[in-house]
Design an enzyme around this catalytic site. Structure first.
Site, PDB file in Angstrom:
ATOM      1  N   GLU A 182       0.830  -1.216   0.000  1.00  0.00           N
ATOM      2  CA  GLU A 182       0.000   0.000   0.000  1.00  0.00           C
ATOM      3  C   GLU A 182       0.863   1.264   0.000  1.00  0.00           C
ATOM      4  O   GLU A 182       0.564   2.246   0.678  1.00  0.00           O
ATOM      5  CB  GLU A 182      -1.001  -0.017   1.154  1.00  0.00           C
ATOM      6  CG  GLU A 182      -2.045  -1.091   0.943  1.00  0.00           C
ATOM      7  CD  GLU A 182      -3.390  -0.765   1.543  1.00  0.00           C
ATOM      8  OE1 GLU A 182      -3.734   0.421   1.668  1.00  0.00           O
ATOM      9  OE2 GLU A 182      -4.095  -1.713   1.880  1.00  0.00           O
ATOM     10  N   GLN A 239       8.935   4.662   1.951  1.00  0.00           N
ATOM     11  CA  GLN A 239       9.613   5.733   1.217  1.00  0.00           C
ATOM     12  C   GLN A 239       8.578   6.553   0.432  1.00  0.00           C
ATOM     13  O   GLN A 239       8.646   7.786   0.399  1.00  0.00           O
ATOM     14  CB  GLN A 239      10.672   5.138   0.275  1.00  0.00           C
ATOM     15  CG  GLN A 239      11.914   4.616   0.973  1.00  0.00           C
ATOM     16  CD  GLN A 239      11.662   3.340   1.778  1.00  0.00           C
ATOM     17  OE1 GLN A 239      10.803   2.519   1.448  1.00  0.00           O
ATOM     18  NE2 GLN A 239      12.438   3.158   2.847  1.00  0.00           N
TER      19      GLN A 239
END
Length: 381
Positions: free
Chosen positions: A364, A368
């Site tokens: 999801e 990062q």
């Protein structure tokens, strides 16, 4: 567990208590066995659906309980404590349903909601072998022809794929328009040309199934388009802005379970003549684990309340997802350290928590990417 329970209404406390009881009496006892099998216990999933756990946040007009994001988050945390894979299976069916509820026609909404409410599974099909974080690079193609679309492509790492009854498939209707060329389609399981690839043998969340979805000249009628052509990427991002909160809630459950195990072990494990709970080194680890749990839970509750008040705050949901998943991973690592040799043994639960936790920093939207989302909100003109 939480000082925040006093902030919950009686109804929400009842939902939390019932979810905890189901998780402890029905889910935890089978978790280890099904972790070894590496598949979803569908009978238990259907039982959870009968009790309303797959549809807490689905509007009443669509057959759900309409209890909102906070109720759903409370359930996800309790299920996450018992088995994060099972919690993910429920969450992923809702992940596929949300774009239908956001952009679908009444017929599409009813079709998809009926499946999820009654205990059927569904899949959100965005990721491809060469397009994960960079969704604009998907190559799955949908060509309009004689009042229908013909879809060709391959989706990978698709949660629930082997058991799903419908798939929300993101495909390019304009191959040269980047993200603006992506459209979304509702595709039923029994469409000719749709097949399921190899079942992924995953490190963790093994009560959640993952596989490729292959689309070879899959014909879908024009009325299977979700919303408008070219709006698929926007719809996917709208969806993920909402569903990241469930990832954060499940992660909070993992973090809490890791702390609970660590406390129990530290109180009973005697070394140098006293329980290791008396050692300040261990006390500081436990304190840090509690800080993470309380902070993650505060974020989840706050974000859920915003959603329930009609505000989906993409920045805050990204913060909750990133923080809670990292809290889950660190707490699981600390639990393994505190349980030491026992923590590393398959006989005890700590190693499973560590295996389960890692994926929440990846799917999801990797953490990062969450930071890209957060920075994007901060730097808006």
């Amino acid at each position: 567990i939480s000082n925040m329970s006093q902030l919950l209404s009686e109804e929400l406390l009842d939902i939390q208590k019932m979810a905890r009881e189901f998780a402890e009496t029905k889910l935890r006892p089978i978790s280890k066995e099904w972790d070894l099998i590496g598949d979803t216990p569908l009978d238990l999933y259907r039982k959870a659906a009968e009790l309303g756990y797959t549809s807490l946040d689905i509007p009443e007009s669509m057959g759900g309980a309409g209890l909102g994001a906070l109720a759903s988050s409370l359930m996800s945390e309790e299920f996450g404590k018992a088995d994060a894979g099972f919690a993910t299976t429920i969450q992923s069916s809702n992940l596929a349903l949300i774009p239908v509820l956001l952009a679908g026609t009444q017929e599409q909404k009813k079709f998809a909601s009926d499946i999820v409410v009654s205990g059927g599974l569904a899949s959100f099909c965005l990721t491809e072998p060469n397009a994960g974080s960079d969704a604009g690079s998907i190559r799955t193609k949908a060509v309009k022809q004689n009042g229908e679309y013909i879809i060709n492509g391959r989706k990978c790492f698709i949660t629930n794929a082997p058991h799903s009854q419908f798939y929300v498939v993101f495909a390019k209707t304009d191959m040269d328009a980047g993200t603006r060329g992506i459209s979304a389609f509702l595709v039923e399981r029994d469409r000719s040309g749709l097949s399921i690839g190899k079942h992924e043998d995953k490190m963790g969340i093994r009560l959640s199934t993952t596989a490729d979805v292959l689309l070879e000249n899959v014909h879908v009628p024009e009325d299977h388009l979700l919303g408008k052509e070219g709006r698929g990427f926007h719809l996917a991002m709208q969806t993920l802005d909402r569903t990241r909160l469930e990832c954060a809630a499940i992660s909070t459950g993992i973090a809490q379970r890791a702390l609970d195990l660590s406390i129990d072990y530290a109180k009973t494990r005697v070394t140098f003549g006293k329980p290791i709970a008396k050692l300040q080194a261990i006390q500081f680890m436990l304190a840090d684990m509690e800080i993470r749990c309380q902070t993650a839970r505060s974020l989840v509750y706050e974000c859920a309340r915003l959603v329930d008040s009609g505000t989906v705050n993409g920045k805050m949901n990204a913060i909750a997802k990133a923080y809670a998943s990292e809290a889950a991973m660190q707490n699981a690592l600390d639990a393994v350290q505190i349980l030491s040799g026992y923590g590393y043994s398959r006989e005890y639960e700590a190693e499973k928590l560590m295996r389960d936790a890692k994926i929440f920093m990846i799917f999801e939207g990797t953490n990062q990417i969450q930071r890209v989302v957060i920075a994007g909100h901060l730097l808006k003109d």
